[in-house]
Write a protein that holds these residues in place. Structure first.
Motif: not given
Length: 164
Positions: A71-86, A109-121
């Motif tokens: 999905x979009x959230x899981x892909x963001x977590x894997x790639x660790x970059x913002x994704x905009x889906x029109x 969203x990072x805690x230091x250098x560690x991926x902590x969460x994904x903001x999903x809108x």
């Protein structure tokens, strides 16, 4: 985009209380102040389980866990970059937690250098996220990241090692 929402976000952040309280209010503010949003929330990344788990949010009942890479959230977590889906219907593997969703933005969203969460809108209209909103959601993710990092620092500062 109105600068007032930036000020409101900053005013809701209180590093003296648990971050979940500030984050919950941030999700409510964004959900109720920005038009055409049908879901706003966080998915907490659990690398050891390879999943993203539902965190504070506003909107309809949501998927509880999303596998990293799906999905979009899981892909963001894997790639660790913002994704905009029109148009979410054109995103291969999109997970439809709410059939009303038409477009989506996810921000790591990072805690230091560690991926902590994904903001999903999610939005109920296609092509919802213009450049100014993209900048705002990056700002929001940065604010949450700063809050999480400060909370962890204060926890470590308050911890005392006592020799038995």
């Amino acid at each position: 985009m109105n600068t007032l929402i930036y000020q409101q976000c900053k005013s809701l952040i209180d590093p003296e209380i648990p971050s979940i309280s500030s984050i919950s209010n941030l999700m409510a503010l964004v959900f109720h102040e920005l038009p055409h949003l049908n879901w706003v929330g966080l998915y907490l990344v659990q690398q050891n389980k390879a999943t993203c788990t539902l965190g504070p949010f506003q909107g309809k009942v949501a998927c509880m866990t999303i596998p990293i890479g799906k999905g979009v959230v899981g892909t963001c977590a894997q790639q660790q970059k913002m994704i905009v889906v029109d148009d979410v219907h054109s995103f291969a593997g999109h997970i439809a937690c709410d059939s009303a969703s038409q477009s989506e933005i996810v921000v790591p969203i990072y805690n230091g250098n560690t991926l902590f969460a994904i903001l999903d809108v999610d939005s109920d209209i296609k092509d919802r996220f213009a450049t100014e909103e993209i900048s705002f959601f990056q700002f929001l993710a940065d604010q949450i990241s700063s809050l999480i990092s400060k909370e962890n620092q204060s926890i470590y500062l308050k911890t005392e090692v006592v020799n038995p």
